[in-house]
Each structure stands twice: as C-alpha cells, then as structure tokens.
Scaffold this active site. Structure first.
Site, PDB file in Angstrom:
ATOM      1  NE  ARG A 100      -3.024  -4.538   4.938  1.00 15.79           N
ATOM      2  CZ  ARG A 100      -2.634  -3.479   5.644  1.00 15.79           C
ATOM      3  NH1 ARG A 100      -1.475  -2.907   5.380  1.00 15.79           N
ATOM      4  NH2 ARG A 100      -3.391  -2.994   6.615  1.00 15.79           N
ATOM      5  CG  HIS A 127      -8.231  -1.034   6.638  1.00 19.21           C
ATOM      6  ND1 HIS A 127      -7.988  -2.277   7.197  1.00 19.21           N
ATOM      7  CD2 HIS A 127      -7.181  -0.254   7.014  1.00 19.21           C
ATOM      8  CE1 HIS A 127      -6.840  -2.238   7.871  1.00 19.21           C
ATOM      9  NE2 HIS A 127      -6.345  -1.032   7.771  1.00 19.21           N
ATOM     10  CD  GLN A 130      -7.114   1.881  11.361  1.00 22.72           C
ATOM     11  OE1 GLN A 130      -6.124   1.264  11.021  1.00 22.72           O
ATOM     12  NE2 GLN A 130      -7.165   2.544  12.505  1.00 22.72           N
ATOM     13  CG  ASP A 215      -6.060   6.649   4.440  1.00 22.98           C
ATOM     14  OD1 ASP A 215      -4.883   6.600   4.852  1.00 22.98           O
ATOM     15  OD2 ASP A 215      -6.596   5.703   3.821  1.00 22.98           O
ATOM     16  CB  CYS A 255      -6.019   4.226   9.224  1.00 22.18           C
ATOM     17  SG  CYS A 255      -5.451   4.536   7.541  1.00 22.18           S
ATOM     18  NE  ARG A 284      -6.188  -2.303  12.794  1.00 25.56           N
ATOM     19  CZ  ARG A 284      -5.477  -2.416  11.672  1.00 25.56           C
ATOM     20  NH1 ARG A 284      -4.830  -1.369  11.207  1.00 25.56           N
ATOM     21  NH2 ARG A 284      -5.453  -3.550  10.989  1.00 25.56           N
TER      22      ARG A 284
HETATM   23  N1  NVA Z   1      -5.863   3.769   2.246  1.00 23.87           N
HETATM   24  C1  NVA Z   1      -4.599   3.243   2.721  1.00 23.87           C
HETATM   25  C2  NVA Z   1      -4.745   2.648   4.074  1.00 23.87           C
HETATM   26  C3  NVA Z   1      -3.468   2.094   4.670  1.00 23.87           C
HETATM   27  C4  NVA Z   1      -3.659   1.456   6.012  1.00 23.87           C
HETATM   28  C5  NVA Z   1      -4.076   2.210   1.734  1.00 23.87           C
HETATM   29  O1  NVA Z   1      -4.873   1.392   1.258  1.00 23.87           O
HETATM   30  O2  NVA Z   1      -2.892   2.225   1.426  1.00 23.87           O
HETATM   31  N1   CP Z   2      -3.530   1.305   9.480  1.00 21.24           N
HETATM   32  C1   CP Z   2      -2.935   0.209   8.969  1.00 21.24           C
HETATM   33  O1   CP Z   2      -3.601  -0.738   8.534  1.00 21.24           O
HETATM   34  O2   CP Z   2      -1.585   0.219   9.023  1.00 21.24           O
HETATM   35  P1   CP Z   2      -0.572  -0.813   8.345  1.00 21.24           P
HETATM   36  O3   CP Z   2      -0.656  -0.639   6.863  1.00 21.24           O
HETATM   37  O4   CP Z   2       0.760  -0.466   8.911  1.00 21.24           O
HETATM   38  O5   CP Z   2      -0.992  -2.212   8.733  1.00 21.24           O
END
Ligand code: NVA
Ligand code: CP
Length: 297
Positions: A100, A127, A130, A215, A255, A284
């Site tokens: 990540r 992502h 997800q 989101d 998500c 997930r």
């Molecule tokens: N768009 C959000 C998704 C988190 C799972 C982010 O990147 O923070």
């Molecule tokens: N939806 C998601 O990826 O959640 P986290 O940021 O908690 O991993």
C-alpha cells in the site's frame, strides 16, 4: 512463466476475475485449509489500514501460511533504501508481497524488480482488491453485475478509477457524478467512453442504478484539503433522498472507513435495505484469499 502481479483489475482477464470471485464465494463457506502451508506474505504499508491489513493477515493464517507486517517506520524503506533493492531482497525471502503506497509508479517499479507476485493494496490511483470484494458482494446479493448500471458519486479517486476498470472487466455501465475539477483520469475515461460517463448531477448518475457507490471526499494523503473539499462536495452526499432515484432493488456500497454526515448519511449507511457495507468489508478476506491462491498457483 512470467510472474503474475495484481496491480490493477486489468492484470487478470475477465474470465480469471470471475474465477477468483467464484472461488472467494466458495472459500467463504469453508474458510480453513492448509493450502498456503509454509508460504509467507510480506505486507508493506506506507499508509494506514484496518480492513486490508486484517484481511490479508487473517487470510494467510486461515490457509496455513503466515504474514509479516512491514512499516516504513521500522524498515530501511523509510530510510531511503531504493524500491528496486527492497523488491529484490523482500521477494527473495517471501512468496508473495502486498504493498500500500502513494504513487502508482512505486508499485510498478516494485513489481518490475520482484521475483514473486505483487498485489496492489491501494495506491493513489487504484484499489483493485476492494473491487474484488465489491464484485463478490454484488454477486452474492443480486447475481451477475453484467449489463447492470452502477453510479459512482463523489471524488474521482482511486476507488472511482478502479470502478472504471471494473466496468470494462465485469461488463457494466458506470455513471460518475463529481464536482468540477475532481473527475477521474481523462485517459481512463477516453478509453472507456462506450460504458463510462461523467456528469455533474448526482441525481442523474443515480437514475435507475442497481448499485450506488461512494467514498471519502479526501483520501489518505489529502488530509490538508479536507475542509475546503467539504463545501465543494456537499451536493454529493449519498442519502435516502438520492437513493430514491435508483432502481427499486439498488444496493449501496462504500469501501470504508466512512465519514457519516459527509459523503454518506448515517441513516443510509445503517439501512440494511440498501447498505451492504459490512458484507463488503468482510468479503475483503475471502476475495483476497482467492486472489492469493490464484497468484501462488
Ligand atoms: N480513497 C480512500 C480509500 C480508503 C480505503 C483513500 O485512498 O484514502
Ligand atoms: N477499504 C479499505 O481498504 O480499508 P482500510 O484502509 O482500513 O484497509
């Protein structure tokens, strides 16, 4: 055979994605086995996580393998060891890696230098894990998503762009409603113009939709824009009033983590008539077990 990675939904064929989803549904019924016995997953997180970390770590454990959590704070990655070197070293000692990170180019470079499969656990651009969970969740509640109408409401962010890829791979149409200046990548829109449309009206995007998704308005790394975005995104809250425009049996997904009262109303998030966010989060676990099985096989 070349090492397969999962940096984007486009890295698997539509048939392979369908197989992963079906396998995820099966694994949900029989979660424990020893298929990953002796296998080790490296989990590199340059951003926070609840769901992603727990689902990957629990998934490995339930299938007989193990997982190592690596944060830049405690590894040489945080002290500037090059991605190319880190990828070669980490992949020489573990069987599969999830990352990540911020820039999508970082994971592309990492994968180029990794000798084992690399999974995108979120970048600023995409992502895809997800989306596996979201597609599994739709399938479980409503059957095939092929030919259905999906509405994305809010920021043209990593999740929105993953929905554009999903529209292509799972064969549905996607209407995106976002404030001016927050549209997803223009190239992605241009190459999916036959099935993806962008508009400014949330009501128009949601019209007759079978699935409505949103989101957060400011993603990780954009915390400093949070307050200015609040006013720009205010007309884009998904709530019962907006859902009244959708198809009769429409589902709502997010998500998570959610900001109640911003991109989604508290009442809608908690309304089981529409909201499947808890199943979506749990999936997930199942979807990523199926993905790792695919990549390790
Ligand atoms: N768009 C959000 C998704 C988190 C799972 C982010 O990147 O923070
Ligand atoms: N939806 C998601 O990826 O959640 P986290 O940021 O908690 O991993």
């Amino acid at each position: 055979m070349a090492t397969r990675h999962f940096l984007s939904l486009l890295d698997l064929s539509p048939a392979e994605l369908q197989a992963v989803i079906q396998r995820a549904i099966a694994l949900k019924k029989t979660p424990l086995n020893q298929q990953f016995s002796g296998k080790v997953l490296s989990m590199i997180f340059e951003k926070s996580s609840t769901r992603t970390r727990i689902s990957f770590e629990a998934g490995m454990a339930q299938m007989g393998g193990s997982a190592i959590f690596l944060s830049p704070r405690d590894t040489q990655l945080g002290r500037g060891e090059p991605i190319e070197d880190s990828a070669r070293v980490i992949s020489s000692m573990t069987d599969i890696i999830m990352l990540r990170t911020f820039a999508h180019e970082t994971i592309e470079t990492f994968a180029d230098y990794s000798s084992v499969p690399v999974i995108n656990a979120l970048t600023d651009s995409l992502h895809p894990c997800q989306l596996l969970a979201d597609m599994q969740t739709f399938e479980e509640h409503r059957g095939s998503i092929q030919g259905k109408k999906v509405a994305w409401i809010g920021d043209g962010n990593n999740m929105c762009q993953s929905y554009i890829n999903a529209a292509k791979q799972f064969d549905f149409t996607l209407s995106i409603a976002c404030p001016e200046g927050f549209e997803p990548c223009a190239d992605m829109l241009a190459s999916n113009s036959e099935r993806v449309r962008v508009m400014s009206s949330a009501e128009a995007a949601v019209s007759e939709a079978h699935l409505v998704v949103t989101d957060v308005w400011a993603s990780m790394g954009q915390e400093d824009q949070q307050s200015e975005r609040l006013s720009q995104f205010a007309p884009y809250q998904v709530n019962h009033h907006l859902m009244a425009n959708a198809a009769k049996d429409a589902l709502f997904m997010h998500c998570l983590p959610a900001h109640r009262g911003e991109e989604v109303s508290h009442e809608l998030l908690e309304d089981p008539k529409y909201s499947v966010v808890w199943d979506e989060a749990e999936n997930r676990l199942h979807a990523q077990k199926a993905l790792m099985e695919f990549l390790l096989s």
